[in-house]
Design an enzyme around this catalytic site. Structure first.
Site, PDB file in Angstrom:
ATOM      1  CB  SER A   1      -0.960  -0.020   1.196  1.00  0.00           C
ATOM      2  OG  SER A   1      -1.966   0.959   1.043  1.00  0.00           O
TER       3      SER A   1
ATOM      4  CG  HIS B   1      -5.336  -2.447  -0.049  1.00  0.00           C
ATOM      5  ND1 HIS B   1      -4.559  -2.141  -1.141  1.00  0.00           N
ATOM      6  CD2 HIS B   1      -4.913  -1.647   0.962  1.00  0.00           C
ATOM      7  CE1 HIS B   1      -3.714  -1.180  -0.808  1.00  0.00           C
ATOM      8  NE2 HIS B   1      -3.909  -0.868   0.457  1.00  0.00           N
TER       9      HIS B   1
ATOM     10  CG  ASP C   1      -6.167  -3.283  -3.934  1.00  0.00           C
ATOM     11  OD1 ASP C   1      -7.033  -2.522  -3.430  1.00  0.00           O
ATOM     12  OD2 ASP C   1      -4.961  -3.148  -3.715  1.00  0.00           O
TER      13      ASP C   1
END
Length: 384
Positions: free
Chosen positions: A66, A316, A277
């Protein structure tokens, strides 16, 4: 072996609640978050290591997902000799654009399809029902699951998946076996990603994958609910051109594809991204990788020092009801840097399918069942 390596981490120059961007009002904190903190901490960490062991570290690695994935990219672009190996997972490399795509763009598409209350506001929860989501996932699996040689509830050839939601459009009245035309349009629009008035793609599309109907921990692209930064928008229209003007963040975004210094000193980089995601499209990371390859001698040349991996079913950075999200990218990058073993594939497992293992294959290949043997075991798959 790598589990015993000295590890350093940092808060990139600020502390605060998740998605609290107030720190950016302070210039130094903003610069630390953008690109300075990891470089500075790495230098100090190396001094500590040299003092403690009496010699410099033989190799150094950065691993993040991320924002951490973006930070890894920033390090290869701004400080190319800082690390020997970098793993960038689901990089938040263009958050202004990805927030537009997964936020108001998708929300407005579903708002337009939702029934309206007496005041004309969309009843968001009724845009798609749980049964509608199950219908989409069922049709998606029927269309694309077995393309990798075995129907196992996972899609290992995402780029070869040709599912389109129009397949589910009702021919007559809406019932449990189909979607209304407005629902089909909403799904198609949301997944296609935002375009400006000229039809130019502002941010890439999202993949149709098994985790797009997830409700937790992060709502998938089919799950309607609160926005990323607060309550869901009630807007029925969106001005993509205007919003795109403010989306770019030059100091924060990881855009440069000129990595000749990083690759030149022997640096190795691995990208990975969950196909489901909902925040950052896996196709955006792939797009960067393809652009980087084009600017650095082509895919075959770039694969000598950088590789990209899709992770089917994963949301994610992890999780997913149909995902194998347990894999060792750090071990892969260590083997590549220190032993010269380029990762053709990385084995993945996960609690979603106890006892199952699969190879995550380096792009452009994907895991394909050989046609015989236990379909739950990695050794009976190959990268094609």
């Amino acid at each position: 072996l790598h589990d015993a390596l000295p590890i350093s981490s940092n808060d990139t120059g600020h502390q605060g609640a998740v998605f609290d961007f107030g720190f950016m009002k302070d210039e130094q904190a903003f610069l630390d978050f953008s690109y300075e903190a990891n470089h500075q901490v790495a230098d100090v960490a190396k001094q500590f290591i040299a003092a403690y062991y009496g010699k410099p570290a033989s190799h150094s690695y950065f691993v993040g997902c991320s924002t951490g994935g973006r930070e890894g990219m920033i390090l290869t672009q701004r400080y190319p000799e800082e690390f020997d190996g970098v793993v960038s997972g689901a990089p938040a490399r263009r958050t202004g654009f990805s927030n537009l795509a997964s936020g108001p763009w998708a929300a407005v598409a579903y708002n337009q399809a939702a029934p309206k209350d007496a005041s004309g506001k969309p009843i968001i929860a009724q845009a798609l029902s749980d049964d509608d989501r199950k219908l989409v996932i069922g049709a998606l699996l029927k269309r694309c699951d077995a393309r990798d040689g075995v129907a196992d509830g996972m899609i290992f050839d995402p780029l070869g998946c040709d599912f389109v939601p129009v397949e589910l459009e009702c021919k007559r009245e809406k019932d449990a076996s189909c979607l209304s035309p407005s629902q089909v349009k909403a799904i198609k629009t949301a997944f296609a990603g935002p375009k400006n008035l000229h039809g130019d793609q502002v941010y890439p599309a999202y993949l149709y994958d098994t985790g797009v109907a997830a409700r937790a921990p992060i709502p998938g692209m089919l799950a309607i609910g609160p926005g990323i930064f607060g309550p869901p928008t009630m807007a029925m229209e969106i001005d993509v051109d205007q919003m795109a003007k403010a989306a770019g963040q030059p100091l924060v975004d990881a855009l440069s594809t000129n990595l000749t210094s990083f690759s030149g000193h022997g640096g190795k980089q691995i990208f990975y991204h969950g196909d489901s995601d909902p925040w950052f499209s896996a196709l955006d990371t792939l797009g960067y990788y393809q652009a980087m390859a084009a600017d650095n001698g082509g895919l075959e040349k770039v694969s000598e020092w950088s590789r990209f991996f899709f992770v089917p079913g994963m949301g994610h950075c992890g999780g997913g009801e149909a995902a194998l999200d347990n894999f060792d990218m750090l071990g892969a990058i260590v083997d590549w840097v220190e032993r010269g073993i380029a990762p053709q594939s990385v084995e993945a497992s996960g609690k979603a399918f106890p006892g199952r293992t699969r190879p995550l294959c380096a792009y452009p290949k994907h895991a394909q069942y050989k046609g015989s043997g236990d379909a739950e075991k990695t050794e009976n798959f190959e990268c094609r």
